[in-house]
Write an enzyme that holds these catalytic residues in place. Structure first.
Site, mmCIF file in Angstrom:
data_model
loop_
_atom_site.group_PDB
_atom_site.id
_atom_site.type_symbol
_atom_site.label_atom_id
_atom_site.label_comp_id
_atom_site.label_asym_id
_atom_site.label_seq_id
_atom_site.Cartn_x
_atom_site.Cartn_y
_atom_site.Cartn_z
ATOM 1 N N ASN A 67 0.809 -1.222 0.000
ATOM 2 C CA ASN A 67 0.000 0.000 0.000
ATOM 3 C C ASN A 67 0.842 1.272 0.000
ATOM 4 O O ASN A 67 0.612 2.186 -0.775
ATOM 5 C CB ASN A 67 -0.921 0.033 1.231
ATOM 6 C CG ASN A 67 -2.015 -1.013 1.161
ATOM 7 O OD1 ASN A 67 -2.132 -1.707 0.156
ATOM 8 N ND2 ASN A 67 -2.807 -1.129 2.211
ATOM 9 N N THR A 112 -19.524 38.932 -27.104
ATOM 10 C CA THR A 112 -20.210 38.322 -25.954
ATOM 11 C C THR A 112 -21.395 37.586 -26.544
ATOM 12 O O THR A 112 -21.978 38.045 -27.535
ATOM 13 C CB THR A 112 -20.713 39.349 -24.920
ATOM 14 O OG1 THR A 112 -21.678 40.201 -25.550
ATOM 15 C CG2 THR A 112 -19.588 40.193 -24.351
ATOM 16 N N HIS A 113 -21.739 36.441 -26.000
ATOM 17 C CA HIS A 113 -22.838 35.627 -26.549
ATOM 18 C C HIS A 113 -22.560 35.263 -28.014
ATOM 19 O O HIS A 113 -23.506 35.027 -28.764
ATOM 20 C CB HIS A 113 -24.177 36.358 -26.486
ATOM 21 C CG HIS A 113 -24.531 36.911 -25.151
ATOM 22 N ND1 HIS A 113 -25.326 36.246 -24.250
ATOM 23 C CD2 HIS A 113 -24.200 38.085 -24.548
ATOM 24 C CE1 HIS A 113 -25.495 36.993 -23.163
ATOM 25 N NE2 HIS A 113 -24.821 38.108 -23.311
ATOM 26 N N SER A 235 -10.869 14.803 -45.382
ATOM 27 C CA SER A 235 -12.033 13.931 -45.265
ATOM 28 C C SER A 235 -11.890 12.803 -46.264
ATOM 29 O O SER A 235 -11.262 12.977 -47.318
ATOM 30 C CB SER A 235 -13.293 14.743 -45.574
ATOM 31 O OG SER A 235 -14.306 13.935 -46.118
ATOM 32 N N LYS A 241 -11.679 19.325 -47.843
ATOM 33 C CA LYS A 241 -11.739 19.647 -46.419
ATOM 34 C C LYS A 241 -10.387 19.884 -45.737
ATOM 35 O O LYS A 241 -9.400 19.252 -46.026
ATOM 36 C CB LYS A 241 -12.487 18.532 -45.670
ATOM 37 C CG LYS A 241 -13.963 18.466 -46.004
ATOM 38 C CD LYS A 241 -14.769 19.692 -45.590
ATOM 39 C CE LYS A 241 -14.892 19.909 -44.161
ATOM 40 N NZ LYS A 241 -15.957 19.535 -43.385
ATOM 41 N N GLU A 248 -10.318 19.892 -32.026
ATOM 42 C CA GLU A 248 -11.471 19.109 -31.567
ATOM 43 C C GLU A 248 -11.038 18.017 -30.599
ATOM 44 O O GLU A 248 -11.726 17.737 -29.610
ATOM 45 C CB GLU A 248 -12.202 18.522 -32.772
ATOM 46 C CG GLU A 248 -12.866 19.607 -33.623
ATOM 47 C CD GLU A 248 -13.422 19.076 -34.941
ATOM 48 O OE1 GLU A 248 -14.499 19.527 -35.348
ATOM 49 O OE2 GLU A 248 -12.772 18.216 -35.576
#
Lengths: 405, 405, 405, 405
Positions: A67, A112-113, A235, A241, A248
């Site tokens: 341990n 913002t947003h 791709s 692509k 990601e």
């Protein structure tokens, strides 16, 4: 330590040490192989010693349990990884700062947003992440401090009836202190792992935010930044692509770290004091989280260094509305109460004229604003942190070298 | 600050301050009511000022946005709560230490895997939690440091074209520093909340572990401890029941804090830089986590003070097998290699004799072991932490008093 | 049931029922108030009955425990809410389908990795959510089935020594079956709550995805869709802002449901069989999740109905590269192996010509493709599900009406 | 299908099929090796075909994208694993039922709050898990239904301009239906994975609860059950230990599944429609969760079959208080209102006499109570479910055999 307290004679110690160094040499030559029958590396080493040194090898497990051994290994490894992570973090912070310096006067719409809000700059964006990473250092250091405690001597959680010198062991291994209460040593296993992953989670929150930004800002529609070609993939069906796969994956791996945090917390929280086998399942999430965080920090450095800035598109996004708050605050400077100024502008949005983006951006001159980001000072902080980190690494490496002498 | 930079005249400032103090007085008298139409407290106050002072009231929102105002409120509140939590934590740590001192020589079987393992003591168990709580202070202080940064001046995340003096505002409000980069201020909202909850989560891991232990140790089958009657409840169908409801609720509330952490992390991680309304949903989990942790720490203090110790049952659990490791290590002291000693004992488990539990327990005299827990030193650490905390609280309170003068 | 098995006489039953109906009437008139002293609604009712009917009131708790009563309440409430959620889901599915029909021939670029990929249509986007919601029904119904079991008779988890007729109780209350094993009844509490929240989590994943899409697609840079004004809010500092707050709140509330799921799982997983007070903390997350999901489904209906489509911007995003896969597949139709065709197009991306977006989109005529979405069939499925749902609601309502007669 | 729609000639199809079968043969002989350069198995196969068949190999990727291929693989694999999991679940349910039958009349104290509550039986405990597992089947089947949809034809999420016959493909591969909307196919990836893991999570909640029970019930203090020796492990320092490691690992692995669920949910929730590389990180948690659940179900079967029951200890735990509710309900049968009966017993707890445990337990004769568990009926349900499962497996296997012919 066993030699110091008389469990081993000086001669026994020398023979064991020589053979243990031999194990390292064998391992480095790829000749120290573990099989499933070996149970784990500790038993494998003990068996090796017994094979070579007979009964003397059987003495090595005195005063310890698997341990506290496993715990010591974990803390050692975590320490090493945290130092590497802090290094990678400072390097990325530096790369972002260099990027900010290069684009200190490049206007960029502030959002913002995800809606255009007010004038900002590329440097404001980039330096915001440097400051974020420096904040992460605070929690990383706290986690480092918790982890930097020597568990050896706890054995199975209740100590041993031998006069072990825990302070000596701790010093030999370069820990900053002995973790005192023998039961707490065991009970702290999941908890300290959770504290470490929670600190890593802070880093990943920053990296995920940066990935989110860059994925949006490099779409055809925004086109503010262009990613280095080698950070993108194609791709199998669409010949045109250029996808931001690396970003990601970084973003998704942030979720790995967060899920690992939950796993360690959940396992730990359902246990009482002392060791339970459940703790085994807190190990993989800790190691994975350390690895993922380090890797994601490292991959971001060349990505930032290779990031292209499309000034034309950035300027093109400065449509008149983005100056609405500026217009209201100009009225404030002329003595109009803010709320009236706001209403006046809001009722005549159509009349807003385009302005010089750079001028507007640079007009914000208070501390931390686009016109006064304090990049020099941040640079000094990074340098100072780097120097502190190098000292810690040096001392750690010297300690290990001493052990192996 | 607005007066200092000339947006308000000295006289305007005095009138606004007088009316703002009036708002506090009204509120304390329960006469400052918010309705849904008021949108939020900030608009409500502005409307009040405008009602009383006309156009002057409209000046108050200059140089700020609701975004940095809400952030400032949150940080202020969090700071106050963290100080209270640290206080409650030290009190509980002290109660556990007192309990440990009282039972320093009371033997208690040590468990691993919930199976009897080795001799231990009631004090070892109790003091393990004091040390755990002291470790929590390290991460709480790191979270406190992150939170203790003044966001004002960031406005909507891009600063304002006014010569605001952010350092002055920060000093007035007692923050330890200005959070520099205006964009990072907004981006740090979820992240700092997560850091705070992650620190609270460490505390709750300790409380849950203590609850898990006490629930098991107070069953009819163990009966090591008896809970204060007022911490238990009965059943609507079984007249005999005395259930550890308080402990079960503490344990379950630990999961509230952990789930809150996940919520804040999950919301934060999916966002890019700058403000998003999503952040609103990180507020309730932060406030709830602060409240739950404080409450659970506080309720544990009388529970520990009222905890009964059943020495007879504790001693009764010292069946001979619990001394197996002791027997092996005695052979080690006589020079038998550990692994041989282990085998010898394992092959003759039936021959193990019962021993004096207290003597065995006290024989573990190395640092942190049952016979040498270092309770004095822990007491000194608690006293030192308490004194540091009181200084911080004093300075915080003086700052607030100065503001309200 | 107590009357049926003779614990109550017919007359006692009538008097109790009359008074219970009186409680309902009082409650509807706002005159049945609970205070903290009442412990809970069950005790409050029993006390009311005892107050009115003397010893007869004390008979009501026979054959049950608060444990199975609370469970019965929860299941009842959950059932009602799940039916309402299924209704709201079908309404939103229908609104999306209507939107898809209206824009069946409106081209829209299809994205992967947030990069332009291939031609698609507004209807493909909208109908993808209708199909998603219909899949959610599958898991919602499974959760409904688990929840629709009558727990009464389990008492504290070990039954009662009375000849209760559990089937009769279950039928009276409109449950589809008795949950048989008395211990499993209690052990299933957290688990069934988790199953319900996991089903709601599926719905929220769809709503969050739709919110994510709409937030991006309504930026100035994309401008594909425009949100209904009443679903947006302004800024306290920027007069021009129209922010997608409703969508951001829906997205963030999805994380509330996910965190609630974690909370319930975490609490449940650390427990053994039988009732623990910990279960109390699984109640709020269940109720909140039901409420949040229902509300978010409902708010989305007017949002979709008011969603503006900007055909010009959609068409403007059809830059030539988006037709690259089409060009390669045309070569395939002429007999060129796919991989060669892909290479040929990839090497001449610059030569790609713009095409007619609508024509390209409609050329995909296989099942489920933009030119053949099967909207009619989906419409029929929604109608069928609606009719099944109404039957279930009717039967539920009739059951309740019968009880209250 | 490509042959059916004319993209391949009959002869080309035959040659490709032959070579693809050859790939399988090579793989079975361990000669189809993947290296990092191969990118993935799909590219590796295409390269193999091109190497062997020239330009014909390049035709194979027509009408598909790696996105829908990977999805098809995942669904295929998940389907196979879910069937195996349902089989293992039914086997464990059966083992528990057999255990219940064997100990139908063995009294066991029923616990609430881990405190002795009311008389129960070993069979009540064991059969409660069989019923739990049968409930899990409901959600597993719902997840299976969602997963059992054919994604092929979606390509990159926007279909292909070829007249592919999706229904034919789906039938060939044994899917129960085509997943219609091409965009939903991609958007459903994370969501369906989450639905599957959520179903597995239900199973793990049951296994964790059973592990929690057995860990407590096999302590020295309870000693109700004894675990098979081969399910326990020793200690490296304590010669006497027999630890329930297998149960602890099952319990901890339940947290792996729960954390995996969170990871998949968190990744999925932050994405918009269509494919993102983030989905790659939802694959490992799905595969791991399927593997962990299957393994834990399987290991529990021999554990239950080898579980020892210590009747003496079970009877010894029937202290008089456990009969308190019985005593109260006896008064109810004599006409005393329940609340009065409860008070009368509560006030004279000391006077409670011990009773015959078995008699008391068997007196609970209503449905699902210890005296009437309905084990026969549960046995019939298991047999019926087994037969349905075998049919599904047969049809799945026949489909695969047909493909490989």
């Amino acid at each position: 330590m066993l030699a110091k307290i008389g469990v081993l004679t000086r001669n026994e110690f020398q023979r064991l040490k020589r053979e243990l160094k031999n194990v390292i040499a064998l391992d480095q030559a790829g000749k120290f192989v573990l099989t499933v029958e070996d149970e784990d590396v500790h038993t494998r080493i003990e068996n090796h010693l017994t094979g070579k040194l007979g009964a003397l090898g059987e003495k090595i497990h005195a005063a310890r349990s698997r341990n506290d051994q496993v715990l010591a290994d974990l803390r050692f490894y975590t320490k090493e990884q945290l130092l590497a992570i802090e290094g990678a973090l400072l390097e990325l912070g530096g790369a972002l700062l260099a990027f900010a310096r290069e684009h200190e006067a490049t206007p960029m719409p502030g959002y913002t947003h995800l809606q255009r809000a007010m004038p900002s700059s590329v440097a404001t964006w980039a330096a915001s992440f440097t400051e974020a990473l420096l904040d992460d250092l605070v929690v990383l250091k706290a986690a480092y401090e918790l982890n930097d405690q020597c568990p050896l001597g706890s054995a199975a959680g209740y100590g041993v009836p031998l006069a072990v010198d825990r302070g000596f062991t701790s010093k030999l291994l370069g820990f900053s202190k002995v973790q005192n209460n023998v039961l707490y040593v065991q009970s702290s296993r999941g908890k300290i792992s959770a504290a470490v992953i929670a600190a890593l989670s802070q880093v990943m929150l920053d990296l995920a935010r940066m990935a989110n930004d860059l994925i949006v800002f490099s779409t055809a529609e925004f086109s503010f930044f262009s990613l280095p070609r080698e950070m993108c993939t194609g791709s199998s069906i669409m010949p045109q692509k250029k996808n931001p796969d690396v970003l990601e994956l970084i973003r998704a791996r942030a979720s790995i770290v967060q899920a690992n945090l939950m796993q360690v917390i959940q396992i730990t929280q359902s246990l009482g004091s002392g060791y339970y086998r459940d703790y085994q399942e807190t190990k993989a999430p800790l190691l994975e989280s350390l690895g993922v965080t380090k890797e994601c920090l490292e991959i971001f450095v060349p990505l930032i260094r290779g990031l292209g800035v499309n000034e034309e598109r950035l300027l093109g996004a400065f449509t008149p509305e983005i100056f609405a708050a500026d217009a209201a605050l100009e009225l404030v400077e002329k003595g109009v109460p803010f709320r009236s100024a706001y209403r006046r502008v809001a009722e005549n949005l159509g009349a807003l004229k385009s302005r010089d983006a750079k001028e507007s951006m640079l007009k914000k001159k208070h501390a931390g604003a686009p016109g006064n980001l304090g990049l020099e000072k941040i640079g000094r902080i990074i340098a100072m942190e780097n120097s502190g980190l190098m000292k810690e690494e040096d001392s750690f490496n010297r300690r290990i070298a001493a052990l192996l002498k």
